[in-house]
Design an enzyme around this catalytic site. Structure first.
Site, PDB file in Angstrom:
ATOM      1  CB  ALA A 166      -0.943  -0.008   1.203  1.00  0.00           C
ATOM      2  CD  GLU A 175       9.143  -0.876   6.647  1.00  0.00           C
ATOM      3  OE1 GLU A 175       9.247  -1.785   7.493  1.00  0.00           O
ATOM      4  OE2 GLU A 175       8.066  -0.551   6.112  1.00  0.00           O
ATOM      5  CD  GLN A 176       7.684  -1.670  12.386  1.00  0.00           C
ATOM      6  OE1 GLN A 176       7.357  -0.944  13.326  1.00  0.00           O
ATOM      7  NE2 GLN A 176       7.196  -2.880  12.233  1.00  0.00           N
ATOM      8  NE  ARG A 222       1.374 -10.305   0.555  1.00  0.00           N
ATOM      9  CZ  ARG A 222       0.266  -9.581   0.420  1.00  0.00           C
ATOM     10  NH1 ARG A 222       0.332  -8.267   0.416  1.00  0.00           N
ATOM     11  NH2 ARG A 222      -0.905 -10.167   0.305  1.00  0.00           N
ATOM     12  CE1 TYR A 234      -0.620 -17.358  -5.898  1.00  0.00           C
ATOM     13  CE2 TYR A 234      -2.682 -18.181  -4.988  1.00  0.00           C
ATOM     14  CZ  TYR A 234      -1.604 -17.313  -4.932  1.00  0.00           C
ATOM     15  OH  TYR A 234      -1.508 -16.402  -3.904  1.00  0.00           O
ATOM     16  CG  ASP A 289      -4.200  -5.395   4.636  1.00  0.00           C
ATOM     17  OD1 ASP A 289      -5.252  -5.414   3.976  1.00  0.00           O
ATOM     18  OD2 ASP A 289      -3.314  -6.263   4.530  1.00  0.00           O
TER      19      ASP A 289
END
Length: 388
Positions: free
Chosen positions: A11, A30-31, A104, A209, A287
């Protein structure tokens, strides 16, 4: 206008890229120190792939993904086909964009490559957000502060930004999800005849898949959550758990599990829709705004839709109008994501049918995703918010 995004996941990076393409600059906090590849697969449906193609990612997507020919729902014990829905060329003609399956981590990597260098700042763990009439200040764990005109929480289902805005309301789903990765040589049928295959049975669900351009196969398994006993931490221990959970199921499922070289484990949390996505100069995407159960396979897709719509709402905004721009974005997106959230719950109930049900496993009428395919896959989020 200074835009600060918290979280460099799908996201956050999709939003950064959409902002960049519209001429807006941003920083992403970003952590973590770096990005470790995770072997979880993602189904990228036409409603999201059309947006990523417009953002210039078409060639790279084609390199790392597979275009499955169809989606099949099968009975877990005997492999009996319950129904099949065409994807591939037929879906692309119908919806105007491809249906991809990929890792991902590959999707994350190509988004990271596409954003301008210096956009992402790692090791920035945001612990507090303070807002006044002029700006928002993000406080990090190491004492650093980052100031902006607007802040966007893109830090996932367990969002710390969302927790700072309002109390959490969640409940255990009583399901554990396992995601695994198998070399193509161990599941040649999954690659030779590429499809999204879903096996269903009493209280459990298994899907697989091909990914990585056909070099690997990704699977996801849903089983009842663990009892009070110890949880296995190793891939081997998780394979043993899955082998027992799918005892008596079709050989395709058992052989896929046995060949897993990586298995991750998560306990699902079933969250109600978030009451509000914005508060003044702070907003949520992906999310963080609408954590969804994975049964409907739209989490990443909706994150991409959010990113494109929010970038368009912010394109003409100023420091004075940042709050209204966030509110406009939330108003445009909320009804759609609430409906998809509800469909995910329905899919969970229908796909994990109860043992002993008089009608056995659900058939065509229970395939919630395909019953709603035109509405979901055919949607063009780029038309939701005309550029300001």
């Amino acid at each position: 206008m200074r835009i600060v995004i918290v979280g460099a996941g799908i996201a956050g990076l999709a939003l950064a890229l959409a902002l960049h393409r519209s001429g807006r600059r941003c920083v992403v906090l970003e952590q973590s120190r770096g990005f470790a590849p995770v072997g979880a697969g993602v189904q990228l449906a036409p409603n999201a792939s059309r947006l990523l193609l417009r953002l210039g990612l078409g060639d790279r997507l084609a390199e790392v993904s597979v275009r499955p020919s169809r989606r099949e729902v099968l009975e877990g014990a005997d492999g009996r086909l319950l129904h099949s829905t065409p994807l591939g060329e037929e879906a692309e003609k119908r919806y105007g964009a491809p249906f991809y399956t990929l890792l991902r981590s590959d999707l994350h990597a190509l988004l990271l490559e596409a954003v301008p260098e210096g956009t992402v700042h790692t090791e920035h763990y945001v612990t507090d957000i303070l807002e006044n009439s002029d700006e928002v200040a993000l406080h990090c764990a190491d004492g650093r502060q980052v100031h902006g005109d607007v802040a966007v929480g893109a830090d996932g289902a367990h969002s710390s930004v969302r927790a700072l805005l309002r109390p959490e309301h969640r409940r255990p789903s009583r399901q554990t999800v396992y995601r695994g990765l198998v070399p193509a040589s161990a599941a040649p049928g999954a690659v030779a005849d590429p499809a999204v295959r879903v096996w269903i049975g009493p209280d459990r669900y298994f899907s697989r898949y091909p990914v990585s351009g056909g070099r690997e196969v990704s699977f996801i398994a849903m089983v009842p959550a663990h009892g009070p006993g110890p949880v296995p931490w190793t891939a081997g221990g998780r394979v043993e758990v899955l082998d027992r959970a799918f005892s008596g199921w079709t050989p395709e499922v058992r052989e896929t599990v046995a060949a897993a070289r990586w298995v991750g484990e998560w306990v699902l949390q079933d969250r109600d829709p978030v009451p509000a996505w914005t508060s003044g100069r702070v907003g949520l995407v992906g999310d963080a705004a609408h954590p969804m159960l994975p049964y409907f396979a739209q989490g990443a897709n909706q994150a991409v839709e959010d990113a494109v719509v929010l970038a368009r709402c912010l394109r003409g905004a100023t420091a004075l109008t940042a709050g209204p721009a966030l509110s406009r974005y939330a108003a445009l997106r909320r009804a759609r994501t609430d409906r998809i959230h509800a469909l995910g719950r329905s899919a969970m109930e229908l796909l994990a049918w109860e043992d002993g049900a008089p009608d056995g496993p659900p058939g065509l009428s229970a395939d919630v995703e395909m019953d709603n395919a035109d509405w979901v896959f055919g949607h063009d989020a780029g038309e939701e918010a005309p550029s300001a």
